[in-house]
Scaffold this motif. Structure first.
Motif, mmCIF file in Angstrom:
data_model
loop_
_atom_site.group_PDB
_atom_site.id
_atom_site.type_symbol
_atom_site.label_atom_id
_atom_site.label_comp_id
_atom_site.label_asym_id
_atom_site.label_seq_id
_atom_site.Cartn_x
_atom_site.Cartn_y
_atom_site.Cartn_z
ATOM 1 N N ALA A 131 0.816 -1.216 0.000
ATOM 2 C CA ALA A 131 0.000 0.000 0.000
ATOM 3 C C ALA A 131 0.849 1.265 0.000
ATOM 4 C CB ALA A 131 -0.926 -0.001 1.219
ATOM 5 N N THR A 132 1.994 1.236 0.674
ATOM 6 C CA THR A 132 2.803 2.447 0.781
ATOM 7 C C THR A 132 3.514 2.762 -0.521
ATOM 8 O OG1 THR A 132 4.739 1.207 1.549
ATOM 9 C CG2 THR A 132 3.191 1.993 3.221
ATOM 10 N N GLY A 133 3.905 1.719 -1.249
ATOM 11 C CA GLY A 133 4.569 1.917 -2.529
ATOM 12 C C GLY A 133 5.962 2.514 -2.404
ATOM 13 N N THR A 134 6.567 2.412 -1.203
ATOM 14 C CA THR A 134 7.869 3.027 -0.994
ATOM 15 C C THR A 134 8.971 2.021 -0.668
ATOM 16 O OG1 THR A 134 7.327 3.393 1.334
ATOM 17 C CG2 THR A 134 6.848 5.190 -0.205
ATOM 18 N N SER A 135 8.605 0.927 -0.047
ATOM 19 C CA SER A 135 9.630 -0.014 0.389
ATOM 20 C C SER A 135 10.096 -0.905 -0.756
ATOM 21 C CB SER A 135 9.098 -0.886 1.530
ATOM 22 O OG SER A 135 7.982 -1.631 1.084
ATOM 23 N N LYS A 136 11.339 -1.358 -0.632
ATOM 24 C CA LYS A 136 11.866 -2.291 -1.625
ATOM 25 C C LYS A 136 11.250 -3.657 -1.412
ATOM 26 C CE LYS A 136 16.352 -0.250 -2.706
ATOM 27 N NZ LYS A 136 17.806 -0.499 -2.818
ATOM 28 N N THR A 137 11.272 -4.470 -2.448
ATOM 29 C CA THR A 137 10.764 -5.826 -2.340
ATOM 30 C C THR A 137 11.816 -6.788 -2.861
ATOM 31 O OG1 THR A 137 8.898 -7.285 -2.847
ATOM 32 C CG2 THR A 137 9.683 -5.853 -4.625
ATOM 33 N N HIS A 138 11.486 -8.046 -2.854
ATOM 34 C CA HIS A 138 12.397 -9.054 -3.387
ATOM 35 C C HIS A 138 11.617 -9.967 -4.312
ATOM 36 C CE1 HIS A 138 10.589 -10.654 0.273
ATOM 37 N NE2 HIS A 138 10.811 -11.875 -0.158
ATOM 38 N N ALA A 139 12.325 -10.617 -5.200
ATOM 39 C CA ALA A 139 11.698 -11.515 -6.168
ATOM 40 C C ALA A 139 12.077 -12.955 -5.849
ATOM 41 C CB ALA A 139 12.125 -11.158 -7.587
ATOM 42 N N MET A 140 11.258 -13.887 -6.315
ATOM 43 C CA MET A 140 11.600 -15.309 -6.227
ATOM 44 C C MET A 140 11.287 -15.970 -7.559
ATOM 45 S SD MET A 140 10.548 -18.341 -3.543
ATOM 46 C CE MET A 140 8.759 -18.198 -3.728
#
Length: 379
Positions: A131-140
Motif C-alpha cells: 500500500a505504501t509503494g515506498t519499500s523495496k521488495t524481493h523476487a523469487m
C-alpha cells in the motif's frame, strides 16, 4: 514431475519397457486434452487472488486448451502475467486442481492471463508492492523439474507462493519440458537450451533498484538448469547479478553428485546461500540414477557431511511422508516442510562462510595434474 489430472493412461510400447513402465507408475499420466489454465471467473469473494509473472522459452499453445504454452522450444522468450484464484480453506501442501471440471470453490484456477512485452514485464518487476509503494521488495524465481507442462508449473508455483507466505514478486521461469515420462533426454537438452535466457532474466532483475535480492526455488531437473546458469554466470564474472542472488533452494536436485561438486567449485561465496533438501526414498531420483550409470544423485544423498564439506546447508526430509511422484515432491507436498522453507526465504541470506579457495580441492584440476607430473619427473 507432473501433477496427476487423469486416472487412466496408455503406456507406450518399446523403448526401455521396464524403466519406462516404472516411470509411468511414479509420475502418472495427465490429460492431453485440456490444461489447468482455463480462465474461470472466481465466484467466491473469499478466494485469494494471487498474481505471478511468468517467463518461458516455450512456444505458445492455443489459449482455449488451457495450457498457454506447449513443449516446443522457441527462439523468442515470452512474458505473461497470471492471476490465480486460490480456494479458501486449502490445506498447506495440497494441490487441488481439475482439468475436466475446474471449480474455483475447490480448485486452484486461472482467473486471467495477460501477455506482456519485455518492457511491460520490466515495469512490473520494478513496481513497488504494498500500500505504501515506498519499500523495496524481493523476487523469487521458480524453476520446475522434468516431465512438467507449463500449466502444471503455474499451479504448483501458486501453491508454493501461498504455502511459503511469500510476499515479494513471484516469477515463474518455465523451460520447454516435453511433459511426458519418456522425454527425459529432450527435457535435459531443453533445460540446457534455456540457460542463457535464465541468465538474461537474472541480469535484468539485478538492474532493478526496487529489488533488494532475487531468491531461487528450483526442483528436480530445474536444479540442473539453475546450477548450470549460476556456474555460467560465475565463469563469465557476472558479479553484479550474482551479488543480488539471495537464498537458493534446491529441492530434490537431479544432479550427479560428482558433477554437483564441480558446479559448486565455481560459485565461491554464493555457496553459503544454497539450501538443499534431500530424501533417501526419492524413487524418481533412484530411476534417474539407473539412467545415468548408477551414479548417485545429489537429491538422494543423505550423508549431510558431504554437503557441509562443500559449505552447503542440507536438510534430510526422508522421514517426511508423501510427495507426488513417489516421494519426489516432499519439499512442497508437506505443510510443515514448505512452511519451514518459507521461513528460510523470509529471512535475509546468512553470512557467507565458504570460499572458492577451500572448495577447489574437491574436483580435478589441470594445475594439480601438472604439479603431480612435475614431482614424478624428479623421481
Amino acid at each position: 514431475m507432473p501433477i496427476v489430472t487423469a486416472l487412466s493412461c496408455k503406456a507406450k510400447r518399446g523403448l526401455g519397457r521396464g524403466l519406462i513402465a516404472a516411470m509411468l507408475a511414479l509420475t502418472g499420466c495427465a490429460s492431453a486434452d485440456k490444461g489447468l489454465l482455463q480462465p474461470i471467473e472466481a465466484s467466491a469473494t473469499e478466494n485469494r487472488q494471487l498474481f505471478m509473472l511468468a517467463v518461458t522459452t516455450r512456444k505458445p499453445d492455443p489459449a482455449e486448451r488451457g495450457f498457454l504454452f506447449g513443449h516446443e522450444r522457441d527462439s523468442a522468450v515470452h512474458f505473461v502475467r497470471l492471476t490465480m484464484s486460490m480456494p479458501k480453506g486449502r490445506e498447506a501442501g495440497t494441490l487441488p486442481v481439475s482439468a475436466r471440471n475446474p471449480d474455483p470453490e475447490k480448485d486452484i484456477t486461472l482467473s486471467k492471463a495477460t501477455p506482456l512485452s519485455y518492457a511491460e514485464f520490466k515495469a512490473e518487476t520494478a513496481a513497488p508492492i504494498g500500500a505504501t509503494g515506498t519499500s523495496k521488495t524481493h523476487a523469487m524465481i521458480f524453476t520446475h523439474g522434468f516431465n512438467t507442462r507449463f500449466d502444471q508449473a503455474a499451479v504448483r508455483y501458486a501453491q508454493i507462493i501461498e504455502d511459503t507466505g511469500f510476499d515479494g514478486r513471484p516469477i515463474l521461469f518455465s523451460w520447454p519440458s516435453e511433459g511426458i515420462p519418456t522425454g527425459y533426454g529432450y527435457d535435459k537438452d531443453s533445460a540446457n537450451y534455456s540457460r542463457d535466457a535464465l541468465q538474461q532474466l537474472l541480469d535484468g532483475l539485478a538492474k532493478e533498484k526496487n529489488l533488494d535480492r532475487v531468491d531461487i526455488f528450483a526442483h528436480s531437473m530445474g536444479t540442473w538448469l539453475t546450477m548450470e546458469t549460476l556456474r555460467q554466470m560465475a565463469l563469465s564474472k557476472d558479479k553484479a547479478a550474482l551479488d543480488r542472488i539471495g537464498t537458493v533452494i534446491l529441492a530434490a536436485p537431479d544432479i550427479d553428485f560428482d558433477v554437483f561438486r564441480t558446479q559448486i567449485s565455481q560459485l565461491g561465496p554464493l555457496v553459503g546461500r544454497i539450501k538443499v533438501y534431500v530424501s533417501a526414498d526419492d524413487r524418481a531420483l533412484q530411476l534417474s540414477r539407473r539412467l545415468f550409470g548408477g551414479k548417485i544423485r545429489a537429491g538422494e544423498t543423505t550423508d549431510l557431511a558431504q554437503f557441509r564439506a562443500l559449505g552447503i546447508e542440507a536438510y534430510d526430509i526422508s522421514a517426511v511422508k508423501g510427495g507426488f511422484g513417489k516421494n519426489h515432491g516432499k519439499a512442497f507436498g508437506d505443510g510443515q516442510t514448505i512452511a519451514s522453507i518459507g521461513r528460510t526465504l523470509s529471512s535475509r541470506p546468512g553470512p557467507i562462510t565458504s570460499s572458492l579457495e577451500h572448495l577447489v580441492v574437491a574436483v580435478p584440476r589441470l594445475d594439480d595434474a601438472l604439479l603431480i607430473a612435475t614431482d614424478q619427473s624428479k623421481l
